[in-house]
Design a protein around this motif. Structure first.
Motif, PDB file in Angstrom:
ATOM      1  N   ARG A 124      14.535  -1.556   2.517  1.00 27.20           N
ATOM      2  CA  ARG A 124      13.387  -1.810   3.292  1.00 27.20           C
ATOM      3  C   ARG A 124      12.351  -2.615   2.556  1.00 27.20           C
ATOM      4  N   TRP A 125      12.422  -2.491   1.376  1.00 25.65           N
ATOM      5  CA  TRP A 125      11.498  -2.970   0.482  1.00 25.65           C
ATOM      6  C   TRP A 125      11.688  -4.483   0.475  1.00 25.65           C
ATOM      7  N   THR A 171      10.589  -6.147   3.897  1.00 22.90           N
ATOM      8  CA  THR A 171       9.051  -6.001   4.059  1.00 22.90           C
ATOM      9  C   THR A 171       8.366  -7.167   3.791  1.00 22.90           C
ATOM     10  N   ASP A 172       7.229  -7.562   4.349  1.00 20.68           N
ATOM     11  CA  ASP A 172       6.422  -8.679   4.112  1.00 20.68           C
ATOM     12  C   ASP A 172       5.338  -8.116   2.969  1.00 20.68           C
ATOM     13  N   ARG A 173       5.847  -8.293   1.675  1.00 17.54           N
ATOM     14  CA  ARG A 173       5.215  -7.662   0.596  1.00 17.54           C
ATOM     15  C   ARG A 173       3.859  -8.411   0.330  1.00 17.54           C
ATOM     16  N   THR A 190       7.621   5.614   2.261  1.00 18.78           N
ATOM     17  CA  THR A 190       8.864   5.364   2.747  1.00 18.78           C
ATOM     18  C   THR A 190      10.063   6.490   2.315  1.00 18.78           C
TER      19      THR A 190
END
Length: 292
Positions: free
Chosen positions: A43-44, A47-49, A62
């Protein structure tokens, strides 16, 4: 612009050990904890970090939510579990990050009696030091409710914390003495080691022979080990490890059926008050390498 994938891994890897510790404390299972952290890693990556200011807080949130989802189904599984349930044993690694953290098996069992939300609030605040505003965002509750969850949990687990940490050398001495006495059938030595109100838990998971209920009191517990000694004709099994197991003195042995087994001892005032034995091979897969 989205950071490169290598940057995602570089940011995640230093946080991985702490995330695994959080998931393990939530679930009591190393395999499930590692699966949860791997899902968080996926998921990391997705994701738009650029939008994440605190990667640690985001990933803790999370992992906690993934654990809560698992715990909903785990409660049903635990209700049908055969015999006492014990968390998967974790051996001391010498990891400096683990020092000072309460990983005791008795605390893990106390956490098991909490609701999933109480467990999460307690761990995130009391063990990992998150503020209640952060916890509220993780649990979708307001900070006051999270404070109450943690307070209820703290009250329930407080009695499980050891009043005085046992001296390392004293723990080793008693571990050696118990190993020899319990496997050779030395009743006199057991009488000097076990408290009158000692309790023994054996987790076989319905897969290996184990007592289906906890055994209470010196007579029943000593009888268990005298029976084991007679069955094995007083032979001592190979000792694979001696040290801390979930914060308690203990040892790992290779049993006659070729499967490893862990034994952890809860010691108070110079006597053994609790014995925690894990025989379920599904909880010991990570220790099989000790026998090779």
């Amino acid at each position: 612009m989205r950071p490169p994938e290598g940057n995602a891994a570089d940011q995640f890897q230093p946080l991985r050990p702490g995330l695994v510790r959080l998931a393990y404390r939530m679930l009591g299972s190393i395999a499930e904890a590692e699966d949860v952290v791997q899902e968080a890693y996926i998921r990391w990556h997705q994701t738009d970090r650029n939008m994440i200011r605190e990667p640690g807080a985001f990933l803790s949130k999370t992992v906690t939510r993934l654990c809560l989802d698992i715990l909903k189904s785990a409660r049903v599984k635990r209700e049908t579990y055969i015999g006492p349930w014990l968390p998967e044993p974790v051996l001391e690694t010498g990891d400096e990050e683990d020092k000072g953290e309460d990983l005791s098996l008795t605390l893990m069992m106390a956490l098991e009696r909490l609701s999933p939300l109480e467990r999460a609030a307690f761990l995130l605040h009391d063990v990992f030091g998150l503020g209640f505003d952060e916890i509220a965002a993780t649990l979708d509750r307001d900070p006051a409710a999270c404070r109450q969850l943690a307070a209820r949990a703290r009250k329930n687990v407080r009695a499980e914390r050891p009043r005085y940490p046992i001296d390392r050398r004293e723990g080793e001495r008693m571990t050696d003495a118990f190993f020899a006495a319990s496997r050779s059938g030395d009743l006199s030595a057991l009488r000097n080691l076990l408290a009158e109100n000692v309790v023994s838990y054996t987790d076989g998971g319905g897969i290996r022979n184990a007592a289906l209920n906890p055994l209470f009191g010196f007579r029943r517990v000593s009888g268990l080990f005298m029976g084991v000694a007679r069955k094995n004709e007083g032979r001592l099994p190979p000792l694979l490890y001696k040290g801390l197991i979930n914060g308690l003195p203990g040892f790992v042995t290779l049993e006659a059926d070729g499967v490893v087994q862990t034994t952890a001892l809860d010691i108070e005032d110079g006597r053994i008050v609790g014995i925690y034995i894990v025989r379920n091979p599904e909880k010991l897969r990570h220790l099989v390498a000790l026998a090779n």
